[in-house]
Scaffold this motif. Sequence first.
Motif, PDB file in Angstrom:
ATOM      1  N   SER A   1       0.796  -1.246   0.000  1.00 47.65           N
ATOM      2  CA  SER A   1       0.000   0.000   0.000  1.00 47.65           C
ATOM      3  C   SER A   1       0.820   1.282   0.000  1.00 47.65           C
ATOM      4  O   SER A   1       0.435   2.272   0.638  1.00 47.65           O
ATOM      5  CB  SER A   1      -0.961  -0.003   1.201  1.00 47.65           C
ATOM      6  OG  SER A   1      -1.762  -1.153   1.206  1.00 47.65           O
TER       7      SER A   1
ATOM      8  N   THR B   1      -0.705   4.859  -0.420  1.00 51.50           N
ATOM      9  CA  THR B   1      -1.284   5.652   0.666  1.00 51.50           C
ATOM     10  C   THR B   1      -0.363   6.808   1.034  1.00 51.50           C
ATOM     11  O   THR B   1      -0.821   7.930   1.284  1.00 51.50           O
ATOM     12  CB  THR B   1      -1.541   4.775   1.911  1.00 51.50           C
ATOM     13  OG1 THR B   1      -2.360   3.669   1.544  1.00 51.50           O
ATOM     14  CG2 THR B   1      -2.240   5.567   3.006  1.00 51.50           C
TER      15      THR B   1
ATOM     16  N   ARG C   1      -1.059  -3.233   4.512  1.00 50.42           N
ATOM     17  CA  ARG C   1      -2.292  -3.736   5.131  1.00 50.42           C
ATOM     18  C   ARG C   1      -2.187  -5.220   5.466  1.00 50.42           C
ATOM     19  O   ARG C   1      -3.011  -5.748   6.215  1.00 50.42           O
ATOM     20  CB  ARG C   1      -3.488  -3.481   4.222  1.00 50.42           C
ATOM     21  CG  ARG C   1      -3.477  -4.201   2.878  1.00 50.42           C
ATOM     22  CD  ARG C   1      -4.747  -3.889   2.098  1.00 50.42           C
ATOM     23  NE  ARG C   1      -4.865  -4.659   0.874  1.00 50.42           N
ATOM     24  CZ  ARG C   1      -4.462  -4.258  -0.314  1.00 50.42           C
ATOM     25  NH1 ARG C   1      -3.872  -3.075  -0.436  1.00 50.42           N
ATOM     26  NH2 ARG C   1      -4.624  -5.013  -1.379  1.00 50.42           N
TER      27      ARG C   1
ATOM     28  N   ASN D   1      -4.838   2.611   4.946  1.00 50.54           N
ATOM     29  CA  ASN D   1      -5.393   3.195   3.718  1.00 50.54           C
ATOM     30  C   ASN D   1      -5.962   4.608   3.902  1.00 50.54           C
ATOM     31  O   ASN D   1      -6.551   5.155   2.966  1.00 50.54           O
ATOM     32  CB  ASN D   1      -6.486   2.303   3.109  1.00 50.54           C
ATOM     33  CG  ASN D   1      -5.947   0.961   2.654  1.00 50.54           C
ATOM     34  OD1 ASN D   1      -4.783   0.855   2.261  1.00 50.54           O
ATOM     35  ND2 ASN D   1      -6.777  -0.069   2.697  1.00 50.54           N
TER      36      ASN D   1
END
Length: 380
Positions: free
Chosen positions: A213, A216, A286, A328
């Motif tokens: 991720s 982000t 995540r 996120n």
Amino acid sequence: MKVLIVCNNVYMRGNGVSSAVTSLRSRLIGEGIDVRLLACENPEEGGMQPDYPLPHFVFPIFEPIIKANGYRYPKLPKRVIREAVGWADVVHLMEGFPLQATTVKMAKELNKPCVGTYHIFTENITANLGLSDGTIINKLVNIWWRLSVYNHCASVQCPTETVKHHLVENGYSAPLRVISNGIVLHDVPTDAEEPQTNPYRILCIGRLSNEKSQKTLIKAMRHSAHAHEIALHFAGNGPKAKKIMKAAQRLVKDGVVTHEPVFGFYSAEELRALARTSYLYVHCARTEVEGLSCLEAIQQGTVPVIAQSKLSATHQFALDERSLFPVNDAKALAEKIDWWIEHPAERKAMSKRYAESAKRYDISESTRQIITMYEEALQR
């Protein structure tokens, strides 16, 4: 004691499991244990090979994705697997794939005890195949791992409490032991440079992939009051490298940041040096079994900002809420980054506390506990 380590791939870079196996093998040998490796052959011409090399199995359709993530899967010649298991006193299974399932069957036939380590969540795999997390596929794979591999182990190493809780939730019945993979406790140079503040370097280490991720952090720059003062530095490679680089470049084109984001792949010593001169370390994943890259940065005194996610254990390294944000949530991440930039005295004080906190994860203690796990397996 003779220990056989069973891992699909050890010799391709950018793979956390192979790094953990290489480290464990070296430490066990240092403790006087005879260690051999059963794994897929090394694709590098003239490179080091496992003691029991297995030919490469080219996975239909998904092979390019698998390779981009630093993995290889082997074919399963039973003659080689039988020879490897027959040599061992204890078999250490590093994953739950067909290689390990076949090895378990052979170990039962030859009356050899197995132990396991739960190195990856099923979501690590499905996320990289473009499948949504939480699908029935994750549940089915977990059932297969449990019934075919892990429930046949004398004990299973869980690198974190998060992993142990996940396995209990999913019905794993083997004895579960929380043992960190650990880090080598390097001395931080007394003359170490002050963290970079002009601009503020923000370091993000990890495979460039869906479940990590990194986007982000890129999105967070659009919410940060200090974006013009920040230099993003991404350390790693992976299947989403081009997309993540493109998203980072858009920040420059749109005038959101004025400092060009940096991407690179570094040695362990280079990463430590980068961490020492970074103002913050940001971990957005995540899905993460442990997140030792974060811990290694913390050891250098780098203050972290870590995503909180049900399937990421890395948030255990945070010392308070100032180093946490909801996974996120780019706006929340930006707020945390801005707070630390606006409170340099707090950042300096916490730098020392974070460096001290890393000492709890001494790799020597992890090695001792794993050897105890082997000894208990032999006594069963």
